[in-house]
Write a protein that holds these residues in place. Structure first.
Motif, short mmCIF file in Angstrom:
data_model
loop_
_atom_site.label_atom_id
_atom_site.label_comp_id
_atom_site.label_asym_id
_atom_site.label_seq_id
_atom_site.Cartn_x
_atom_site.Cartn_y
_atom_site.Cartn_z
N ASP A 129 4.59 -7.24 11.61
CA ASP A 129 3.88 -8.08 10.67
C ASP A 129 2.18 -7.83 11.09
O ASP A 129 1.64 -8.05 10.13
CB ASP A 129 4.31 -9.54 10.80
CG ASP A 129 5.61 -9.56 10.35
OD1 ASP A 129 6.29 -8.73 9.38
OD2 ASP A 129 6.41 -10.54 10.43
N ALA A 130 1.88 -7.77 12.27
CA ALA A 130 0.69 -7.77 12.75
C ALA A 130 -0.11 -6.37 11.93
O ALA A 130 -1.30 -6.57 11.69
CB ALA A 130 0.72 -7.67 14.19
N ASP A 131 0.59 -5.47 11.86
CA ASP A 131 -0.20 -4.43 10.93
C ASP A 131 -0.51 -4.60 9.42
O ASP A 131 -1.32 -3.84 9.12
CB ASP A 131 0.82 -3.12 11.15
CG ASP A 131 1.04 -2.70 12.59
OD1 ASP A 131 0.11 -2.58 13.28
OD2 ASP A 131 2.30 -2.68 12.88
N ALA A 132 0.27 -5.83 8.94
CA ALA A 132 0.00 -5.92 7.64
C ALA A 132 -1.32 -6.65 7.17
O ALA A 132 -1.88 -6.57 6.11
CB ALA A 132 1.01 -6.76 6.99
N VAL A 133 -2.04 -7.07 8.12
CA VAL A 133 -3.15 -7.79 8.09
C VAL A 133 -4.44 -6.75 7.28
O VAL A 133 -5.03 -7.28 6.48
CB VAL A 133 -3.71 -8.43 9.19
CG1 VAL A 133 -5.20 -9.20 9.05
CG2 VAL A 133 -2.53 -9.57 9.70
N ARG A 134 -4.39 -5.76 7.93
CA ARG A 134 -5.18 -4.82 7.29
C ARG A 134 -4.74 -3.68 6.73
O ARG A 134 -5.22 -2.48 7.00
CB ARG A 134 -6.53 -4.32 8.29
CG ARG A 134 -7.57 -5.70 8.71
CD ARG A 134 -8.61 -5.06 9.47
NE ARG A 134 -9.28 -3.88 9.25
CZ ARG A 134 -10.20 -3.60 8.28
NH1 ARG A 134 -10.36 -4.43 7.40
NH2 ARG A 134 -10.40 -2.40 8.21
N MET A 135 -3.75 -3.81 6.25
CA MET A 135 -2.84 -2.53 5.50
C MET A 135 -3.25 -2.57 3.93
O MET A 135 -3.32 -3.77 3.28
CB MET A 135 -1.41 -2.87 5.61
CG MET A 135 -0.37 -1.99 5.06
SD MET A 135 1.26 -2.65 4.97
CE MET A 135 1.77 -2.28 6.53
N ALA A 136 -3.23 -1.56 3.50
CA ALA A 136 -3.36 -1.35 2.10
C ALA A 136 -2.15 -0.50 1.69
O ALA A 136 -1.31 0.36 2.30
CB ALA A 136 -4.57 -0.57 1.61
N VAL A 137 -1.68 -0.72 0.42
CA VAL A 137 -0.44 -0.03 -0.36
C VAL A 137 -1.06 0.83 -1.37
O VAL A 137 -1.60 0.25 -2.28
CB VAL A 137 0.58 -1.05 -0.50
CG1 VAL A 137 1.78 -0.22 -1.19
CG2 VAL A 137 1.05 -1.63 0.77
N ILE A 138 -0.69 2.00 -1.54
CA ILE A 138 -1.21 2.86 -2.74
C ILE A 138 0.19 3.62 -3.21
O ILE A 138 0.88 4.23 -2.46
CB ILE A 138 -2.21 3.83 -2.25
CG1 ILE A 138 -3.25 3.47 -1.56
CG2 ILE A 138 -2.73 4.80 -3.41
CD1 ILE A 138 -4.32 4.40 -0.90
N VAL A 139 0.53 3.51 -4.58
CA VAL A 139 1.63 4.13 -4.87
C VAL A 139 1.30 4.85 -6.32
O VAL A 139 0.53 4.21 -7.15
CB VAL A 139 2.74 3.01 -5.25
CG1 VAL A 139 3.99 3.88 -5.81
CG2 VAL A 139 3.17 2.40 -4.16
N ALA A 140 1.62 6.07 -6.46
CA ALA A 140 1.28 6.90 -7.61
C ALA A 140 2.60 7.11 -8.35
O ALA A 140 3.50 7.48 -7.82
CB ALA A 140 0.58 8.33 -7.19
N GLY A 141 2.41 6.61 -9.54
CA GLY A 141 3.79 7.09 -10.38
C GLY A 141 3.26 7.70 -11.89
O GLY A 141 2.18 7.36 -12.48
N GLY A 142 3.94 8.64 -12.29
CA GLY A 142 3.56 9.19 -13.53
C GLY A 142 3.55 8.39 -14.62
O GLY A 142 2.63 8.12 -15.45
N VAL A 143 4.61 7.60 -14.86
CA VAL A 143 4.68 6.53 -15.75
C VAL A 143 5.26 5.29 -15.38
O VAL A 143 5.78 4.24 -16.16
CB VAL A 143 5.72 7.09 -16.94
CG1 VAL A 143 5.24 8.18 -17.98
CG2 VAL A 143 7.07 7.33 -16.35
N GLY A 144 5.26 4.96 -14.00
CA GLY A 144 5.77 3.47 -13.48
C GLY A 144 7.01 3.11 -13.80
O GLY A 144 8.02 4.37 -13.84
N ASP A 145 7.24 2.02 -13.93
CA ASP A 145 8.57 1.61 -14.38
C ASP A 145 8.89 1.41 -15.77
O ASP A 145 9.72 0.61 -16.50
CB ASP A 145 8.78 0.14 -13.71
CG ASP A 145 9.42 0.09 -12.37
OD1 ASP A 145 10.02 1.32 -11.92
OD2 ASP A 145 9.15 -0.61 -11.50
#
Lengths: 354, 393
Positions: free
Chosen positions: B89-105
């Motif tokens: 959880d401590a790592d989440a403070v300065r965490m970014a999430v990047i997701v690439a999807g062609g057409v998503g959901d």
């Protein structure tokens, strides 16, 4: 009017400060008729019939931005980067294709339009049109993608991969069968309101959000961004400078521990340069996330916006054009995406509202 | 400046359940079995997908009940990467999430149109990063992007940039693609599918094949990884990105901008083309694309073109769309770690216009670094240069 093609930036140019020199907006006027946009007059009667509407908007906005910046775009340019955002540009086309396939199969799908199933093409079409070959990035973060183009584009310039940028966003309303849309999909901008008009908060269910309360975005905006040094050399009008960064407010936490999130956000926003005396425009929805952001920015002028990522960029464009004090445009969304864009106009206000 | 390193990987495809299984599948030359696609109406072409085994997504479905299959696959791969990187959880403070999807959901919207109950709120099709960031408690950013079949590699490069300039301390980057009626119908209408499957660099190749996949990496600085005491799996040494600005679906046959992207990635990694010891190409099995990439590789590698082994992930996995670049990177990291290039799915008849070396037997890596290519509709080109961890066995 004199126009100029951009020359390559001198290698090792010490001045990498980026300024906005062109603003192009293609959006419906107030009380717009459904046919407010005609690609034949905006672009050309030839070659654009089967280009989807959101891509047409983008081409039109870019055309206006280039004229505004007094720039010619006359051939391959390997030093131009293109970063664009959209949330709903492909929704209508996807639904159309799906219905066609379900009803009759693939035979009648139009070959000229089918490639746009790939969402990025709505945005990449602009680079293809102008021969901009630095790089192209298609962003789709809910509500924030339009202004996120600033931070990700600027990073690539800092890294030296390109010299100048075309940033923007385009939207058409989602397919009418898409969930969570308000009745009617006109693009008329909702009036500015106080936060009290945002409506009741969502039920405290992690990740839950209430229905959108405003009309979906419809239109496009494009900014031309280049180094101040080059703008000065060619005598370009400078609208101002931008700085943008993203945050994330986990919706589950916004619902569970709103007070804690407000405290955290106050600190973070201050670190992003949003002080107590900074004019702030907050664009949000009816969600715990927006409520948390609004509580952290008690002096903000707030309004509810509908689905899409264009509205924040339109506000940025408006502030740049109107002049006035440095203003923060903050947008927030039920899904947790938050972006802060500091707009520093180059000239005093000319009647616009900060 | 501290390097950007990979401390966790995730991989999911028709032939693998996780990164270790991916390596096993590569070494065994495991081939995916195509399954009938979601119905595409009264008339359909091949309509086949290499699909992720459904039970692998059960946990994600339970954890994220309002998300679609694409987000479920991305979350499953991210979960693997996060676990391997031992993030807390401590790592989440300065965490970014990047997701690439062609057409998503988009497949979820198709189900809604088919009558399945829909939520009351506006759910943009590209929202995987936000959903996953909420699950992880990430506070720095959630970035969703597309960039079509190059998206996963762009996610990785963007993440490396965010680490390098201090925007985030930890980035979880993912690429994903899952089956949808939209993709099936569109690829069939474009005539871009080879009924015999994806056959990169084969003289008789006739198009690509559709496959589901999800790849993920955890990125952070070397210093941070050392400080946490977690193993480094590899280094993101450099990237280069360009745009053809040529055509909606076809590459610029000159390969000029692809060449520029590869050279920029090598330059940024501060190595020479001679240091490239393995290439994981884009290689979709479409006639023009494979020739163009071969031409560009020739321009970069010169006389070494025929001596640098190529490992084709699309022959092994099928074309996993926006996941492909990231899965290729995960595969390349494994290749560097083991020092060997697994046997390719054999090319039946080599194309003289594609004079690359596609070994069908296991061979040693011929240099210190791996070059990973990913290209896409819209002319997006990206190349990654990866280096092995210093503690490679």
């Amino acid at each position: 009017m004199t126009t100029h093609a951009l020359s390559p930036l001198p290698v090792g140019d010490p001045v990498r400060e980026l300024v906005v020199t062109g603003v192009g907006v293609c959006a419906p006027p107030a009380e717009a008729a459904p046919d407010w946009f005609d690609y034949r007059t905006e672009l050309s009667a030839q070659g654009y019939k089967y280009v989807p509407r959101a891509a047409q908007y983008l081409l039109a906005a870019a055309k206006r931005a280039l004229v505004d910046a007094r720039l010619e775009s006359d051939g391959p340019d390997d030093r131009c980067g293109v970063v664009l955002g959209s949330n709903n540009c492909a929704s209508q086309l996807h639904a159309d294709i799906d219905r066609e396939v379900a009803n009759t199969g693939i035979r009648f799908l139009r070959p000229a339009t089918v490639p746009y199933f790939s969402v990025n093409l709505f945005l990449a079409r602009l680079g293809i049109e102008h021969g901009w070959r630095g790089f192209t990035l298609a962003l789709h973060s809910p509500a924030t993608a339009g202004v996120e183009t600033v931070q990700h584009g600027f990073r690539v310039v800092r890294d030296g991969d390109v010299d100048w940028l075309v940033l923007g966003a385009t939207e058409t309303p989602p397919d009418t069968a898409h969930p969570g849309l308000p009745d009617g999909l006109s693009a008329a901008a909702p009036p500015e309101t106080g936060l009290s008009d945002l409506g009741p908060l969502a039920a405290a269910v992690p990740g839950a959000a209430l229905p959108a309360a405003a009309a979906a975005d419809d239109g496009a905006a494009v900014l031309i961004v280049e180094p101040a040094s080059r703008a000065a050399v060619r005598g370009a009008r400078v609208y101002g400078t931008l700085a943008s960064s993203s945050l994330f407010v986990p919706p589950s936490l916004a619902a569970r521990d709103a007070d804690g999130e407000v405290d955290r956000l106050r600190t973070v926003l201050a670190a992003h340069g949003v002080s107590a005396d900074t004019p702030v425009r907050l664009l949000g929805d009816s969600s715990p996330v927006t409520d948390v952001v609004a509580r952290a920015l008690p002096g903000a002028r707030s309004r509810t916006v509908g689905p899409g990522c264009l509205s924040p960029l339109l506000d940025v464009a408006d502030i740049l054009r109107s002049g006035g004090p440095s203003t923060a445009v903050v947008c927030a969304n039920a899904l947790g995406t938050v972006a802060v864009t500091m707009v520093v106009p180059a000239r005093p206000a000319s009647g616009g509202n900060p | 400046m501290s390097a950007v390193v990979v401390t966790g990987t995730g991989a999911l495809s028709a032939v693998c359940a996780d990164p270790a299984d991916l390596w096993q599948a590569m070494t065994e030359r495991r081939e995916p079995v195509p399954e009938p696609a979601p119905g595409i109406g009264p008339e359909c072409g091949p309509g086949l997908w290499r699909r992720i085994a459904d039970p692998l997504l059960d946990r994600a479905r339970e954890q994220l009940p309002s998300a679609g299959r694409s987000t479920h696959a991305a979350w499953t791969a991210v979960s693997q990467a996060v676990a391997q990187a031992r993030l807390t959880d401590a790592d989440a403070v300065r965490m970014a999430v990047i997701v690439a999807g062609g057409v998503g959901d988009v497949e979820q919207a198709e189900r809604w149109r088919g009558g399945e109950a829909a939520p009351a709120h506006w759910p943009p099709t590209h929202r995987s990063a936000a959903v996953i960031a909420d699950r992880l408690g990430a506070r720095q950013a959630a970035l969703d992007l597309s960039n079509a079949c190059a998206g996963g590699a762009y996610a990785m490069a963007l993440g490396a940039g965010m680490i390098a300039d201090g925007t985030a301390d930890v980035v979880v980057a993912a690429g994903v693609e899952t089956a949808s009626r939209l993709i099936t119908a569109s690829f069939n209408r474009l005539g871009a599918l080879d009924p015999e499957g994806c056959r990169p660099f084969d003289r008789n190749r006739a198009g690509t094949s559709l496959a589901e996949g999800a790849g993920a990496v955890v990125l952070e600085s070397t210093e941070r990884a050392r400080g946490r005491g977690v193993p480094v799996l590899g280094v993101v040494a450099g990237h280069g990105w360009t745009c053809d600005a040529h055509h909606a679906t076809a590459p610029d046959p000159s390969g000029e901008r692809i060449t520029a992207a590869m050279r920029r990635a090598i330059e940024r990694a501060d190595v020479r083309a001679d240091d490239v010891g393995v290439v994981v190409p884009h290689a979709t099995g479409t006639p023009l694309s494979d020739v163009t990439e071969s031409t560009a590789l020739g321009a970069v590698l010169g006389s070494r073109l025929g001596d640098v082994p190529v490992y084709s992930t699309k022959a092994a996995l099928g074309h996993t769309g926006a996941a492909s670049g990231l899965l290729s990177a995960v595969a390349a990291l494994a290749v560097l770690r083991h020092g060997i290039v697994p046997p390719n799915i054999a090319v039946k008849e080599s194309d003289p216009d594609c004079p690359v070396w596609v070994p069908s037997e296991e061979v040693a890596v011929r240099g210190s670094h791996a070059l990973v290519n990913a290209f896409a509709f819209g002319g997006h080109n990206i190349c990654l240069v990866l280096a092995p961890a210093e503690d490679r066995p």
